[in-house]
Motif scaffolding. Structure first.
Motif, PDB file in Angstrom:
ATOM      1  N   ASP A   1       0.976  -1.179  -0.059  1.00 41.17           N
ATOM      2  CA  ASP A   1       0.018  -0.061  -0.090  1.00 41.17           C
ATOM      3  C   ASP A   1       0.666   1.285  -0.087  1.00 41.17           C
ATOM      4  OD1 ASP A   1      -2.499  -1.389   0.291  1.00 41.17           O
ATOM      5  OD2 ASP A   1      -1.647  -2.060   2.255  1.00 41.17           O
TER       6      ASP A   1
ATOM      7  N   ILE B   1       6.170  18.352  -3.670  1.00 42.34           N
ATOM      8  CA  ILE B   1       4.975  18.360  -4.531  1.00 42.34           C
ATOM      9  C   ILE B   1       4.398  17.139  -4.266  1.00 42.34           C
ATOM     10  CG2 ILE B   1       4.248  18.234  -7.120  1.00 42.34           C
ATOM     11  CD1 ILE B   1       5.728  21.075  -6.018  1.00 42.34           C
TER      12      ILE B   1
ATOM     13  N   GLY C   1      -2.003  10.619  -9.448  1.00 42.67           N
ATOM     14  CA  GLY C   1      -2.668  10.163 -10.896  1.00 42.67           C
ATOM     15  C   GLY C   1      -4.139   9.935 -10.588  1.00 42.67           C
TER      16      GLY C   1
ATOM     17  N   ALA D   1      -0.230  -1.298  -4.831  1.00 47.17           N
ATOM     18  CA  ALA D   1      -1.508  -1.449  -5.045  1.00 47.17           C
ATOM     19  C   ALA D   1      -2.361  -0.432  -5.541  1.00 47.17           C
ATOM     20  CB  ALA D   1      -2.361  -2.062  -3.805  1.00 47.17           C
ATOM     21  N   PRO D   2      -3.684  -0.573  -5.948  1.00 45.49           N
ATOM     22  CA  PRO D   2      -4.567   0.597  -6.492  1.00 45.49           C
ATOM     23  C   PRO D   2      -4.318   1.756  -5.192  1.00 45.49           C
ATOM     24  CG  PRO D   2      -5.626  -1.309  -7.164  1.00 45.49           C
ATOM     25  CD  PRO D   2      -4.475  -1.716  -6.333  1.00 45.49           C
ATOM     26  N   ALA D   3      -4.390   2.872  -5.413  1.00 43.62           N
ATOM     27  CA  ALA D   3      -4.529   4.115  -4.636  1.00 43.62           C
ATOM     28  C   ALA D   3      -3.384   3.918  -3.609  1.00 43.62           C
ATOM     29  CB  ALA D   3      -5.988   3.819  -3.598  1.00 43.62           C
TER      30      ALA D   3
ATOM     31  N   LEU E   1       2.029  14.423  -6.313  1.00 39.06           N
ATOM     32  CA  LEU E   1       1.605  14.411  -7.663  1.00 39.06           C
ATOM     33  C   LEU E   1       0.587  13.208  -7.780  1.00 39.06           C
ATOM     34  CD1 LEU E   1       4.149  14.162 -10.620  1.00 39.06           C
ATOM     35  CD2 LEU E   1       2.462  12.352 -10.226  1.00 39.06           C
TER      36      LEU E   1
ATOM     37  N   ILE F   1       1.113   5.160 -12.322  1.00 35.92           N
ATOM     38  CA  ILE F   1       0.564   6.152 -11.352  1.00 35.92           C
ATOM     39  C   ILE F   1      -0.863   6.481 -11.894  1.00 35.92           C
ATOM     40  CG2 ILE F   1       0.982   8.498 -10.945  1.00 35.92           C
ATOM     41  CD1 ILE F   1       4.055   7.910 -11.273  1.00 35.92           C
ATOM     42  N   GLN F   2      -1.129   6.712 -13.221  1.00 36.75           N
ATOM     43  CA  GLN F   2      -2.629   7.102 -13.215  1.00 36.75           C
ATOM     44  C   GLN F   2      -3.406   5.934 -13.248  1.00 36.75           C
ATOM     45  OE1 GLN F   2      -1.578   9.073 -17.351  1.00 36.75           O
ATOM     46  NE2 GLN F   2      -2.593  10.614 -16.351  1.00 36.75           N
ATOM     47  N   THR F   3      -3.261   4.809 -13.786  1.00 37.68           N
ATOM     48  CA  THR F   3      -4.444   3.869 -13.683  1.00 37.68           C
ATOM     49  C   THR F   3      -4.681   3.274 -12.195  1.00 37.68           C
ATOM     50  OG1 THR F   3      -2.842   1.850 -14.490  1.00 37.68           O
ATOM     51  CG2 THR F   3      -4.008   2.845 -16.067  1.00 37.68           C
ATOM     52  N   GLY F   4      -3.482   3.423 -11.271  1.00 35.12           N
ATOM     53  CA  GLY F   4      -3.791   3.129 -10.067  1.00 35.12           C
ATOM     54  C   GLY F   4      -4.022   4.217  -8.988  1.00 35.12           C
ATOM     55  N   GLU F   5      -4.286   5.191  -9.740  1.00 35.56           N
ATOM     56  CA  GLU F   5      -4.376   6.588  -9.028  1.00 35.56           C
ATOM     57  C   GLU F   5      -3.255   6.896  -7.742  1.00 35.56           C
ATOM     58  OE1 GLU F   5      -8.481   7.620  -7.726  1.00 35.56           O
ATOM     59  OE2 GLU F   5      -8.374   8.408  -9.645  1.00 35.56           O
ATOM     60  N   ILE F   6      -2.015   6.171  -7.967  1.00 39.66           N
ATOM     61  CA  ILE F   6      -0.901   6.489  -7.040  1.00 39.66           C
ATOM     62  C   ILE F   6      -0.764   7.874  -6.942  1.00 39.66           C
ATOM     63  CG2 ILE F   6       1.526   5.998  -6.802  1.00 39.66           C
ATOM     64  CD1 ILE F   6      -0.552   3.727  -7.244  1.00 39.66           C
ATOM     65  N   LEU F   7      -0.480   7.977  -5.199  1.00 44.22           N
ATOM     66  CA  LEU F   7      -0.333   9.446  -4.786  1.00 44.22           C
ATOM     67  C   LEU F   7       1.086   9.404  -4.676  1.00 44.22           C
ATOM     68  CD1 LEU F   7      -2.252  11.720  -4.186  1.00 44.22           C
ATOM     69  CD2 LEU F   7      -2.116  11.059  -1.717  1.00 44.22           C
ATOM     70  N   LEU F   8       2.041  10.327  -5.133  1.00 47.32           N
ATOM     71  CA  LEU F   8       3.383  10.401  -5.160  1.00 47.32           C
ATOM     72  C   LEU F   8       3.965  11.541  -4.566  1.00 47.32           C
ATOM     73  CD1 LEU F   8       5.753   9.224  -8.090  1.00 47.32           C
ATOM     74  CD2 LEU F   8       6.241  11.316  -6.679  1.00 47.32           C
ATOM     75  N   ALA F   9       4.360  11.456  -3.052  1.00 50.27           N
ATOM     76  CA  ALA F   9       4.853  12.713  -2.520  1.00 50.27           C
ATOM     77  C   ALA F   9       6.210  12.919  -2.433  1.00 50.27           C
ATOM     78  CB  ALA F   9       4.116  12.612  -1.105  1.00 50.27           C
TER      79      ALA F   9
ATOM     80  N   PHE G   1      -7.916   8.258 -12.318  1.00 50.31           N
ATOM     81  CA  PHE G   1      -8.361   7.318 -13.144  1.00 50.31           C
ATOM     82  C   PHE G   1      -9.910   7.553 -13.347  1.00 50.31           C
ATOM     83  CE2 PHE G   1      -9.439   2.764 -14.625  1.00 50.31           C
ATOM     84  CZ  PHE G   1      -8.970   2.851 -15.826  1.00 50.31           C
TER      85      PHE G   1
ATOM     86  N   ALA H   1       4.168   4.339 -21.206  1.00 50.03           N
ATOM     87  CA  ALA H   1       4.194   4.020 -20.051  1.00 50.03           C
ATOM     88  C   ALA H   1       4.790   4.761 -18.967  1.00 50.03           C
ATOM     89  CB  ALA H   1       4.243   2.518 -20.040  1.00 50.03           C
TER      90      ALA H   1
ATOM     91  N   ILE I   1       4.441   6.537 -15.326  1.00 54.75           N
ATOM     92  CA  ILE I   1       3.295   7.300 -15.279  1.00 54.75           C
ATOM     93  C   ILE I   1       2.074   6.428 -15.556  1.00 54.75           C
ATOM     94  CG2 ILE I   1       3.329   7.797 -17.890  1.00 54.75           C
ATOM     95  CD1 ILE I   1       3.176  10.492 -15.264  1.00 54.75           C
ATOM     96  N   ALA I   2       2.117   5.580 -16.348  1.00 55.04           N
ATOM     97  CA  ALA I   2       0.841   4.915 -16.653  1.00 55.04           C
ATOM     98  C   ALA I   2       0.518   4.067 -15.344  1.00 55.04           C
ATOM     99  CB  ALA I   2       0.985   3.548 -17.756  1.00 55.04           C
TER     100      ALA I   2
END
Lengths: 354, 354, 354, 354
Positions: free
Chosen positions: A243, B291, B295, A263-265, B293, A286-294, B297, B277, A283-284
């Motif tokens: 997670d 920052i 993602g 995992a997602p989120a 960031l 990060i987007q499809t999993g709605e990853i939060l990157l801090a 979906f 990707a 990036i893909a």
């Protein structure tokens, strides 16, 4: 402590040895008079200083990103000491106390400071970051609000290591690690091993990863049972899913691999500084999993927590400490981890006869 | 509405024209019998369908990332319609109502669904995403809980455009846009122009950016005054500083430039899908500025908000709509934006004689 | 497990003893045929059921607030069991497994459910809440998505107590307890003792408070060192200051006293149900200290965490368990805590010969 | 601005009229020499001061809760002015500028200040709160970091009213009002009418409630269409259901009624100060609905937002302003709202000849 009531007297007589990096790889020791504490400052005699990866990096390369060492610089920013004299507006009752020294002193007035994000203050003065000198010396002057009383049961080394511990606290805080969260900590250097302990203390189920066997051994001695070694199997192939990623290497492939097993989120906290300004990120995913990157930069308001975790023995810095060195052996301290990777955190102790 | 009480009768007599992509660039129209609504579904006669960038991408390339069109596929997922028949466990009182159709129907039981993040459900069935057919047709069957009653004062087109508007709502929600936040929206396609309106509605000070003059004109007609054209000056040189980036292009250079103009503690929400990707991201800026960031979906729980914003005229989709096309002209609809960039959002209207 | 493959057979032959409250203080045991699991349900043989304060309250008073027992009601909602038969759409592979039973089954479709707050679903069916029967019986039928596989190393009692543990997990989650937070837990009944353990597991420094010496003794045996006894000194006079209050008594004076010792920006989580619909709260303190006061109602998405905390031995339910009672002794179980306050949590075990 | 370069000269010659409350209901005007700005302060000539309910309360009762007026006190804390002289460490470039004055100056060093919650600083000095004098006078000295440059297009009155507007901004921020949220604002005094505008600006659907017809008329003139009058129908019977309550009356019955109409997971923000230290609150509703109840005390970091909202005309203070009074008519200003409830916000303007 009585002795220090004649601090002014002492200061005039004493000498301040300061270890300066004059160019990459080259240190000299200057003997100078003691600094005069400013209006809100204390004069502090340094007890112990941890060697940080950034010190080593400055020592080798003379720069970190945009921070370039142009004049001789005293390194060392993970420090503890004893207050020996108070500036005119600093609380005199604290003279004589042992303190952990928070190295960054922000302006206190900008938008960032007033919003509780003083680590992002653009006018911060941070020890051992050019052009501000650090703590590989006998004495420094430091703002009264950024030194913290140390309980008797804690050692000088523990007090000094509140600094890297703060980085670990900040990482878990940013990731909001909660019980049952699966947490991957990549990199078992000092930051990784401290961040992992904090994540565990918050209830997380922690996996630690490193490529260096000696470091995984230290992790094991700290009680971590889930160890990942990328030489045996890549993260991508490991079947691991977590997670939270606390990334402490800065290595592009590891950052990417770590984000890939979220995992997602999932939440990724970037602690390790990358050597490059830009990195290839997935990036893909990060987007499809709605990853939060801090992104993280230092820490804010963590010292009380660091002292508390040490006091209650929820975090153990003992196995990290890799030797103690006097001021004349700072170069050895800076080289120690490379020569022996099990020496996670060498300490510089000015009072040591060498 | 009385007429529909003989829905079962009607269904047996009526025909369902469905526009299928059989290979990239090639569409055929099949005439089929009407679908039979499942236990919890409605049979819905389609009123209006927006053409989405993803439809265009499938039409041209036959795939988006890992989603590959292998069998003939009906495109179109931004749709509204009228309920004409209820499955055995669907509420029969809604037959006859005009509805906005949320295209993704999640499993409802997995960890993601139960945590309120149903957009991340791995078992979601999403219109026009292989192998699930979309709405460029006369009739579809759809889950009763993912269709929303449309107030009389809203048009069928508005109801259909709740879908891209949802993406815009989600972006601002993820970024927690608040009054006084400076917001940069990169990309003035349909998503960008809707996201920008939502950010403004939340009180943000919005700058929109696009390289296509016709699109900036549409932005202007929607009341945006701060327009940025990268052909005139790059973001990097523009002096712009913002708190929030809503990135709607997916173009690496724009993502990078947008992150680069974020103030400390800035938030970047990635909406535009990158073609690759992996992307080169400015990791050093992300770290030193802390920052965040995010993602994104799709979206979750946004349809009621979308309908409300349209009803209260806080968001205007009118200037976006670029032509209406019957089922025999779906290919024209899919090509319209490329031929005339001011046609931001062509609509497919099955009832139109061509 | 082979035996259960003839589940249908068994069901026809077996009998389901159900302990029903027919009026306050009066129980009868009926023997009935086994329930037939619904489409998405399992038939479950009950292994263990904890006695909850709400069971005791219904037993004594016949009501809790607006929930009134009008027809005979089976009490008991903290339960575990073994799946013995699957309904037509329930996964048959789980037949034979030991499971923890989450007592509330929400509608899955309303705004609350879809937002991840299924505990606030107005159409929830919750065991032992009128008119839904509970688990003081041999068999129940329950939704497949609200039963959780239990690892072999956990006992039936532990599995059952995931329910009150969930309440404790929810409380700390709502309060966002973090390392170094000072946490006051008022009330050392089962909820309080579980909530306190979770808060400690998250890194909090926990003080527990109760007026009953036997309960403080149990707290001590669980390792809590900071105990507050209001008979010795009132909270108001104790010098205690905390960041978080987890209120588990519902007693007005305690709620008030607890809120009163919160530091600025403190968080109060109200878990204990007040007997009255309204309470006198210290509004001035709430305002000047910007206290955040959170009502809690049951929990959502906590069972996996509960099982994990028990599996990793981060929470210990052993010292709470106060006797095991067969179905013929449910009345004794309901009276046990009052007669011996050290019996924090009596368990009903249907398979016990009495 | 040239004129002010002889500020020191001016200061010696000029006189500072100060309106002091010597006992409840009794004001005197003293003529004093100008204050000397401290190290980080500016000397500011006051342009405009709003009359706040707290001023009126002090004027009538001599106290608010624990704050008791013991010595003569200058009231007034919603103020704007012109910088006429800079203290030795204040930025001299700002001399001559029009500024909005944030009345509370926190210590800057305590835990609350460093965490971004400076409104909770226990050592704050706040204008017109005993023993700190306020702004019903010609000149005050004030910290350089708590005065904000005012754009030319804003009036002195608008600048002064950044203070109550800040309270409104804080309320909506605490409630995280988002588009589509239904918001009930109880009380159409100055705070209520400003809070309602901010909630609307964030996208909320706002209902305002007041018992005074003149105030509802002002609300109407600000564009609010959903008005609730408790004399016509009680909240409890109104059928209203909202996601957010912004409570601006402090009246127990209204607080209770407002909480009572909250939907599950609703948020109540308490802004109006209750006259009593304790209030009867609907605890059962708070618990079963998992209501979040947030106390608020002043605000933090809101002035830039307030100026921005006024500059972009998203908030209109015009209809609130109820007369302008010179220093000799402060008593009239303090009585104006009571005599004419449509005078929501009387202003004191020191430069006015009376």
């Amino acid at each position: 402590m009585r002795a220090w009531q004649e601090a002014g007297e002492k200061r005039r007589m004493d000498v301040n040895r300061r270890v300066k990096m004059v160019s990459p790889g080259r240190l000299v020791i200057d003997e100078e008079s003691l600094p005069v504490p400013g209006r809100n400052e204390y004069l502090i005699r340094i007890s112990s200083v941890g060697v940080c990866g950034s010190d080593i990096h400055y020592f080798k390369h003379g720069r970190i990103g945009n921070f370039v060492v142009e004049a001789p610089l005293v390194l060392g920013h993970e420090s503890s000491g004893v207050i020996v004299e108070a500036g005119p507006e600093a609380d005199p009752n604290r003279v004589g106390r042992r303190v952990a020294i928070e190295p960054g002193v922000p302006c206190g007035h900008c938008e960032q400071c007033r919003s509780g994000r003083y680590n992002l203050c653009r006018d911060v003065k941070f020890l051992a970051t050019p052009p501000v000198d650090g703590a590989f010396c006998d004495y420094i002057a430091h703002d009264q609000h950024f030194v913290y009383d140390v309980p008797d049961s804690l050692s000088d080394d523990e007090a000094a290591l509140c600094e890297p511990l703060s980085v670990g606290i900040w990482a878990s805080h940013k990731a909001s690690v909660e019980p049952d969260d699966r947490v991957l900590v990549t990199g078992c250097g000092p930051i990784g091993l401290l961040a992992a302990q904090v994540a565990r203390e918050r209830g997380g189920r922690v996996i630690v990863s490193d490529i260096v066997p000696e470091r995984l051994e230290v992790a094991k001695s700290l009680g971590f049972e889930e160890l990942h070694d990328p030489r045996a199997v890549l993260l991508e192939d490991s079947g691991i899913e977590v997670d939270v990623l606390i990334e402490c290497t800065g290595v592009t492939g590891v950052v990417r691999g770590g984000i890939g097993v979220l995992a997602p989120a999932g939440r990724a906290v970037l602690v390790g500084m990358a050597p490059e300004a830009q990195q290839m990120l997935p990036i893909a995913s990060i987007q499809t999993g709605e990853i939060l990157l801090a992104g993280t930069f230092r820490y804010a308001n963590t010292y009380p927590t660091a002292l508390d975790l040490l006091l209650r023995k929820r975090v153990d810095v003992g196995p990290l400490i890799g030797g103690r060195y006097g001021l004349s052996r700072v170069a050895d301290a800076l080289n120690a981890s490379e020569q022996d990777p099990s020496r996670i955190k060498p300490m510089v102790v000015p009072s040591l006869a060498d």
